[in-house]
Design a protein around this motif. Structure first.
Motif, PDB file in Angstrom:
ATOM      1  N   CYS A 257       0.889  -1.279   0.181  1.00 49.13           N
ATOM      2  CA  CYS A 257      -0.089   0.078   0.058  1.00 49.13           C
ATOM      3  C   CYS A 257       0.913   1.285  -0.083  1.00 49.13           C
TER       4      CYS A 257
ATOM      5  N   ARG B 109       3.698  -2.158  -7.754  1.00 48.45           N
ATOM      6  CA  ARG B 109       2.907  -0.852  -7.301  1.00 48.45           C
ATOM      7  C   ARG B 109       3.381  -0.377  -5.895  1.00 48.45           C
TER       8      ARG B 109
ATOM      9  N   PRO C  23      -2.905   9.763  -0.079  1.00 48.79           N
ATOM     10  CA  PRO C  23      -3.844  10.590   0.203  1.00 48.79           C
ATOM     11  C   PRO C  23      -4.605  10.096   1.374  1.00 48.79           C
TER      12      PRO C  23
ATOM     13  N   TRP D 193      -0.550   5.848 -11.566  1.00 49.21           N
ATOM     14  CA  TRP D 193      -2.305   5.489 -11.323  1.00 49.21           C
ATOM     15  C   TRP D 193      -2.828   6.841 -10.650  1.00 49.21           C
TER      16      TRP D 193
ATOM     17  N   ARG E  44      -9.540   9.047  -4.698  1.00 45.44           N
ATOM     18  CA  ARG E  44     -10.141  10.756  -4.068  1.00 45.44           C
ATOM     19  C   ARG E  44      -9.759  11.529  -5.252  1.00 45.44           C
TER      20      ARG E  44
ATOM     21  N   LYS F 142      -8.178   5.019 -11.197  1.00 44.46           N
ATOM     22  CA  LYS F 142      -9.179   4.278 -10.088  1.00 44.46           C
ATOM     23  C   LYS F 142     -10.728   4.839 -10.318  1.00 44.46           C
TER      24      LYS F 142
ATOM     25  N   ARG G 170     -11.850  -0.286  -7.777  1.00 39.81           N
ATOM     26  CA  ARG G 170     -11.643  -0.688  -6.375  1.00 39.81           C
ATOM     27  C   ARG G 170     -12.687  -0.681  -5.304  1.00 39.81           C
TER      28      ARG G 170
ATOM     29  N   ASP H 116      -8.747  -4.244  -8.167  1.00 35.07           N
ATOM     30  CA  ASP H 116      -8.124  -3.968  -7.230  1.00 35.07           C
ATOM     31  C   ASP H 116      -8.775  -4.807  -6.142  1.00 35.07           C
TER      32      ASP H 116
ATOM     33  N   HIS I 186      -8.406  -3.248  -2.065  1.00 29.27           N
ATOM     34  CA  HIS I 186      -9.608  -2.490  -1.657  1.00 29.27           C
ATOM     35  C   HIS I 186     -10.905  -2.549  -1.359  1.00 29.27           C
TER      36      HIS I 186
HETATM   37  C1  PEP Z   1      -4.020   2.674  -2.809  1.00 29.71           C
HETATM   38  O1  PEP Z   1      -4.247   2.075  -3.879  1.00 29.71           O
HETATM   39  O2  PEP Z   1      -3.190   2.484  -1.823  1.00 29.71           O
HETATM   40  C2  PEP Z   1      -4.938   3.741  -2.525  1.00 29.71           C
HETATM   41  C3  PEP Z   1      -4.911   4.559  -1.837  1.00 29.71           C
HETATM   42  O3  PEP Z   1      -6.283   3.276  -2.978  1.00 29.71           O
HETATM   43  P1  PEP Z   1      -7.598   4.071  -3.466  1.00 29.71           P
HETATM   44  O4  PEP Z   1      -7.319   5.053  -4.118  1.00 29.71           O
HETATM   45  O5  PEP Z   1      -8.324   2.979  -4.220  1.00 29.71           O
HETATM   46  O6  PEP Z   1      -8.296   4.411  -2.064  1.00 29.71           O
END
Ligand code: PEP
Ligand code: MN
Length: 369
Positions: free
Chosen positions: A27, A52, A58, A109, A113, A138, A168, A202, A205
């Motif tokens: 993560c 990744r 964020p 990517w 958010r 995403k 996700r 994904d 998540h």
């Molecule tokens: C992540 O991939 O670790 C992540 C912060 O995912 P998401 O933007 O889908 O919340």
């Protein structure tokens, strides 16, 4: 109005990439040792091609770990040199993009958010003009397909043709078994609108816990999605973010060995046939209906406790009449037959009464003892 997207297939992003695309990694980048140990663990099994890691995280709440920042870009150079894995990071601002490209990151990517904010996406799109780099987008936090498509369109207009979507899941206000509601019907809808757009799942998540990741990953493969992005950490128990949902490299290997991959011929062209698409949408909606019934029943139980403590009768005619009337009116607006809604509610209500009567009886017995 929906634009056509100009898409370069994943296999043409880099030599050696195949379908479905497998991406794995932590993560967050926490330390050089953690990043290197995880990358070597993943590379050793020889199945995953892309590493990744979130270096700028964020976070919903301040004061939680926000990633190691730009220092981690140097660690990713090592990952690439020592393992041969391609590298992918999340970017949210033009500065992130500039730094990531400067450091030789292969794939970018955009996080859930960020996708939710067209201003941010427009800035990112401007910063990517003239840059030839694959970008994966995403889905936004809320189940808004237009917002997701809008982000993909903005990037495509800026010249990004090596483009993919990452599914996700969507934020559920109420707690569910999974961290995010998959709402597979939205991914299916996106695929139907843009058949050439790769969609990567994904499962980490969506699942929110490691034990549920394989089940979600298999579902994504059954729907012929185009790849998986899985959170993997050399030691998930001490991870500084998303600890519960990360797999160890060995667990990832076990999962990849047990998943059933559809043969390319059946997966490639037609996605899933039309009937299957309809069935998948129905499955997803039924699943959500049952989750909602579960949530309703938890509240019914709380009311049962409250009634017990305050000596209120289980059944109250006025309340039942109001429920019937308001739900039947609501159903009528959606073209649903009055009798149908009535029967359905009766069934739901009977079970609620049975549950509350149980609660009252149980307590009575306990206090009689
Ligand atoms: C992540 O991939 O670790 C992540 C912060 O995912 P998401 O933007 O889908 O919340
Ligand atoms: Mn995460």
């Amino acid at each position: 109005m929906i634009e056509k997207l100009n898409i370069v297939p994943i296999e043409e992003w880099f030599s050696g990439l195949s379908h479905p695309l497998l991406i794995a990694g932590p993560c967050s980048a926490e330390s050089e040792d953690q990043v290197m140990a995880t990358a070597h663990g993943i590379a050793r099994m020889g199945k995953v091609k892309v590493f990744r890691v979130g270096i700028w995280k964020p976070r919903s709440r301040p004061g939680t770990f926000e990633g190691a920042g730009s220092d981690a870009l140097q660690w990713l150079k090592r990952v690439k040199a020592e393992t041969g894995l391609l590298t992918a990071v999340e970017v949210a601002t033009p500065t992130h993009i500039e730094m990531a490209i400067e450091a030789g990151i292969d794939i970018l990517w955009i996080g859930a958010r960020t996708t939710s904010n067209p201003f941010s996406i427009e800035q990112i799109a401007q910063a990517l003009k003239g840059v030839d780099i694959p970008v994966m987008v995403k889905n936004p936090v809320n189940p808004d397909l237009e917002l997701w498509i809008g982000s993909l369109e903005r990037l495509n207009r800026a010249g990004i043709a090596k483009l993919a979507a990452i599914h996700r899941g969507f934020y559920p206000y109420e707690r569910t078994r999974l961290r995010n509601i998959p709402k597979w019907e939205i991914a299916i809808d996106l695929k139907s609108k843009f058949p050439s757009l790769p969609i990567i799942c994904d499962p980490s998540h969506i699942a929110g816990q490691a034990s549920l990741v394989p089940e979600i990953a298999q579902k994504a493969l059954n729907l012929s999605l185009d790849g998986l992005m899985v959170e993997v950490h050399c030691n998930p128990t001490v991870a500084l973010s998303d600890a519960k949902q990360q797999l160890t490299p060995i667990q990832l290997d076990l999962m990849l060995n047990s998943l059933v991959f559809r043969s390319p011929s059946s997966a490639n062209n037609e996605f899933v046939d039309k009937l299957e698409q309809f069935r998948n949408r129905i499955d997803s909606i039924d699943q959500q209906m049952i989750e909602l019934l579960g949530q309703r029943m938890r509240i019914v139980e709380e009311i049962g406790e409250y009634k017990k403590n305050n000596n209120v009768a289980v059944f109250q005619l006025r309340r039942w009449e109001n429920i019937l009337k308001s739900r039947i009116d609501c159903g009528k607006k959606l073209g649903l037959d009055e009798e149908y809604i009535k029967n359905l509610l009766q069934l739901v209500h009977n079970e609620s009464i049975r549950k509350q009567a149980d609660i009252l009886n149980r307590k009575d017995k306990l206090s009689a003892e």
